[in-house]
Design an enzyme around this catalytic site. Sequence first.
Site, PDB file in Angstrom:
ATOM      1  N   THR A  11      78.526 -71.428  47.831  1.00 25.94           N
ATOM      2  CA  THR A  11      77.622 -70.302  47.537  1.00 25.94           C
ATOM      3  C   THR A  11      78.279 -69.268  46.628  1.00 25.94           C
ATOM      4  O   THR A  11      77.649 -68.275  46.269  1.00 25.94           O
ATOM      5  CB  THR A  11      77.192 -69.614  48.846  1.00 25.94           C
ATOM      6  OG1 THR A  11      78.388 -69.300  49.583  1.00 25.94           O
ATOM      7  CG2 THR A  11      76.309 -70.506  49.695  1.00 25.94           C
ATOM      8  N   CYS A 132      92.338 -69.199  35.912  1.00 25.90           N
ATOM      9  CA  CYS A 132      91.439 -69.300  34.750  1.00 25.90           C
ATOM     10  C   CYS A 132      92.094 -68.868  33.440  1.00 25.90           C
ATOM     11  O   CYS A 132      91.933 -69.513  32.409  1.00 25.90           O
ATOM     12  CB  CYS A 132      90.158 -68.504  34.991  1.00 25.90           C
ATOM     13  SG  CYS A 132      90.390 -66.963  35.871  1.00 25.90           S
ATOM     14  N   GLN A 159      89.591 -59.833  30.706  1.00 24.58           N
ATOM     15  CA  GLN A 159      89.003 -60.730  31.699  1.00 24.58           C
ATOM     16  C   GLN A 159      87.706 -60.194  32.315  1.00 24.58           C
ATOM     17  O   GLN A 159      87.611 -59.018  32.687  1.00 24.58           O
ATOM     18  CB  GLN A 159      90.036 -61.017  32.799  1.00 24.58           C
ATOM     19  CG  GLN A 159      91.235 -61.783  32.255  1.00 24.58           C
ATOM     20  CD  GLN A 159      92.275 -62.150  33.298  1.00 24.58           C
ATOM     21  OE1 GLN A 159      93.463 -62.007  33.031  1.00 24.58           O
ATOM     22  NE2 GLN A 159      91.869 -62.619  34.469  1.00 24.58           N
ATOM     23  N   SER A 162      83.503 -61.701  36.714  1.00 25.59           N
ATOM     24  CA  SER A 162      83.218 -62.864  37.558  1.00 25.59           C
ATOM     25  C   SER A 162      84.492 -63.537  38.058  1.00 25.59           C
ATOM     26  O   SER A 162      84.446 -64.266  39.053  1.00 25.59           O
ATOM     27  CB  SER A 162      82.358 -63.877  36.809  1.00 25.59           C
ATOM     28  OG  SER A 162      82.934 -64.169  35.557  1.00 25.59           O
ATOM     29  N   ARG A 239      91.158 -56.091  32.919  1.00 23.80           N
ATOM     30  CA  ARG A 239      89.761 -56.340  33.303  1.00 23.80           C
ATOM     31  C   ARG A 239      88.858 -55.531  32.387  1.00 23.80           C
ATOM     32  O   ARG A 239      89.098 -54.348  32.159  1.00 23.80           O
ATOM     33  CB  ARG A 239      89.531 -55.897  34.751  1.00 23.80           C
ATOM     34  CG  ARG A 239      88.173 -56.261  35.285  1.00 23.80           C
ATOM     35  CD  ARG A 239      88.047 -57.719  35.625  1.00 23.80           C
ATOM     36  NE  ARG A 239      88.869 -58.059  36.777  1.00 23.80           N
ATOM     37  CZ  ARG A 239      89.089 -59.305  37.177  1.00 23.80           C
ATOM     38  NH1 ARG A 239      88.566 -60.326  36.529  1.00 23.80           N
ATOM     39  NH2 ARG A 239      89.857 -59.542  38.218  1.00 23.80           N
ATOM     40  N   HIS A 246      86.437 -65.063  29.653  1.00 26.94           N
ATOM     41  CA  HIS A 246      87.726 -64.386  29.467  1.00 26.94           C
ATOM     42  C   HIS A 246      88.154 -64.547  27.998  1.00 26.94           C
ATOM     43  O   HIS A 246      88.045 -65.642  27.435  1.00 26.94           O
ATOM     44  CB  HIS A 246      88.815 -65.028  30.328  1.00 26.94           C
ATOM     45  CG  HIS A 246      88.727 -64.721  31.794  1.00 26.94           C
ATOM     46  ND1 HIS A 246      87.806 -63.887  32.366  1.00 26.94           N
ATOM     47  CD2 HIS A 246      89.518 -65.158  32.821  1.00 26.94           C
ATOM     48  CE1 HIS A 246      88.014 -63.814  33.681  1.00 26.94           C
ATOM     49  NE2 HIS A 246      89.033 -64.588  33.974  1.00 26.94           N
TER      50      HIS A 246
HETATM   51  P1  A2P Z   1      79.784 -67.256  52.011  1.00 30.96           P
HETATM   52  O1  A2P Z   1      78.602 -67.278  51.092  1.00 30.96           O
HETATM   53  O2  A2P Z   1      79.453 -67.896  53.309  1.00 30.96           O
HETATM   54  O3  A2P Z   1      80.437 -65.927  52.141  1.00 30.96           O
HETATM   55  P2  A2P Z   1      82.931 -65.593  45.525  1.00 30.96           P
HETATM   56  O4  A2P Z   1      84.237 -66.084  44.911  1.00 30.96           O
HETATM   57  O5  A2P Z   1      81.804 -65.593  44.560  1.00 30.96           O
HETATM   58  O6  A2P Z   1      83.118 -64.297  46.237  1.00 30.96           O
HETATM   59  O7  A2P Z   1      82.536 -66.684  46.648  1.00 30.96           O
HETATM   60  C1  A2P Z   1      83.378 -67.008  47.730  1.00 30.96           C
HETATM   61  C2  A2P Z   1      82.909 -68.305  48.384  1.00 30.96           C
HETATM   62  O8  A2P Z   1      83.803 -68.610  49.458  1.00 30.96           O
HETATM   63  C3  A2P Z   1      81.533 -68.225  49.020  1.00 30.96           C
HETATM   64  O9  A2P Z   1      80.900 -69.475  48.932  1.00 30.96           O
HETATM   65  C4  A2P Z   1      81.852 -67.889  50.462  1.00 30.96           C
HETATM   66  O10 A2P Z   1      80.857 -68.272  51.369  1.00 30.96           O
HETATM   67  C5  A2P Z   1      83.078 -68.742  50.655  1.00 30.96           C
HETATM   68  N1  A2P Z   1      83.878 -68.279  51.788  1.00 30.96           N
HETATM   69  C6  A2P Z   1      84.456 -67.076  51.953  1.00 30.96           C
HETATM   70  N2  A2P Z   1      85.116 -67.015  53.133  1.00 30.96           N
HETATM   71  C7  A2P Z   1      84.964 -68.227  53.723  1.00 30.96           C
HETATM   72  C8  A2P Z   1      85.400 -68.812  54.953  1.00 30.96           C
HETATM   73  N3  A2P Z   1      86.145 -68.133  55.818  1.00 30.96           N
HETATM   74  N4  A2P Z   1      85.021 -70.090  55.219  1.00 30.96           N
HETATM   75  C9  A2P Z   1      84.271 -70.787  54.354  1.00 30.96           C
HETATM   76  N5  A2P Z   1      83.829 -70.297  53.172  1.00 30.96           N
HETATM   77  C10 A2P Z   1      84.174 -69.033  52.855  1.00 30.96           C
HETATM   78  C1  11C Z   2      90.452 -63.057  37.773  1.00 26.18           C
HETATM   79  N1  11C Z   2      92.023 -64.841  37.278  1.00 26.18           N
HETATM   80  O1  11C Z   2      89.948 -63.217  36.650  1.00 26.18           O
HETATM   81  C2  11C Z   2      91.474 -64.026  38.326  1.00 26.18           C
HETATM   82  C3  11C Z   2      90.788 -64.792  39.422  1.00 26.18           C
HETATM   83  O2  11C Z   2      94.331 -67.308  41.016  1.00 26.18           O
HETATM   84  O3  11C Z   2      92.459 -68.350  41.042  1.00 26.18           O
HETATM   85  C4  11C Z   2      91.427 -66.102  39.773  1.00 26.18           C
HETATM   86  C5  11C Z   2      92.398 -66.007  40.870  1.00 26.18           C
HETATM   87  C6  11C Z   2      93.099 -67.313  40.995  1.00 26.18           C
HETATM   88  O4  11C Z   2      90.163 -62.115  38.510  1.00 26.18           O
END
Ligand code: A2P
Ligand code: 11C
Length: 341
Positions: A11, A132, A159, A162, A239, A246
């Site tokens: 997600t 990245c 960067q 996202s 950033r 990036h």
């Molecule tokens: P969730 O949607 O359930 O929070 P992003 O890098 O965009 O912040 O997304 C982080 C991703 O990692 C999301 O899919 C999030 O799911 C998932 N995630 C974060 N913490 C956990 C966890 N403890 N166990 C499984 N998935 C996780």
């Molecule tokens: C950023 N490069 O743009 C970082 C995110 O080590 O995978 C990636 C962090 C990593 O914020």
Amino acid sequence: RKFNVAVVGVTGAVGEEMLRVMEEVDFPVAKLVPLASKRSAGSSVEYKGKEYTVQELTEDIFEKEDIEIALFSAGGSVSAHYAPYAAEAGAVVIDNTSHFRMDPEVPLVVPEVNPEDIAAWKTKGIIANPNCSTIQMVQALKPLDEKFGITRVDVATYQATSGAGKSAMDEMVNQMKDFFNFKLDESEKKKFPHQIALNVIPQIDKFLDNGYTKEEMKMVNETKKIMHKNIEVSATCVRVPVLRGHSEAVTVWCEKDITPEAAKEALYNGKNIVVMDEPQKSIYPMPITVVDKNETYVGRIRKDVYRDNVLHMWVVADNLRVGAATNAVRIALKWIEMESA
Ligand code: A2P
Ligand code: 11C
């Protein structure tokens, strides 16, 4: 043959992109198992026009679902805990976090640069996907290194938000909305150390004792490991208020003299590189050029004013694709090719 594939963090900003890239390359999926935290278990994701229910990531899910390939992108602590369970269950883990990257028993792979390192995957069952900002840089460095022998790289990055995940993108957009409503002072500033809308922040991740940030030292250490070469790297990571893509201003120091023409020729032959360099027509890559693209774009290629062995260039790529999902999927495809050889 087709494989049972788990996408952990499905997600998230990178997880979503994993599915899109897998669709595009027609990844050989027998069964898709989308995983995330308890928070989004029960929600659904779409893959090839079909809805899939997101399941909660648990220690035994990999065994239960007979997973053969596990793409992890849910943060370092999640990988640290759960990747070994996936590996134990017999899956190859392709991990997008920084957790295992510098482990000498874990290959760190950019398929255009060091695909052969994948062969060492079995020791831990894990292959690491680099940061990245490192991936797009080494893709551009590789063809130049082969021809001119790179000794040193100085890089400044620009960067996108996202890189810090979906909530960081939301934070920037909300600050922009709040600016137009004269409420920027009250806007949430949680994901970055300062306001990111209408600003640039010369800090990504935490500062270390040497005065560099963790992000900057990732570029230093990962480049050496991927290129198997003691290239000197000095990075300043910044950033910028961009959602996706990036950019990097890269200065390359070489053993041999290097001209822009010869550099371009080498880059034309580089894998998954697009040279976009017609400065007189204001043609060069920008973040908006690279969204949803799977190639790394290079422009502004020019000689140093003083030295014949120094070249400057501008390297731009979609951080969620080239810098994350696309690289992970390319590693998986290469792994499949090597394992079935
Ligand atoms: P969730 O949607 O359930 O929070 P992003 O890098 O965009 O912040 O997304 C982080 C991703 O990692 C999301 O899919 C999030 O799911 C998932 N995630 C974060 N913490 C956990 C966890 N403890 N166990 C499984 N998935 C996780
Ligand atoms: C950023 N490069 O743009 C970082 C995110 O080590 O995978 C990636 C962090 C990593 O914020």
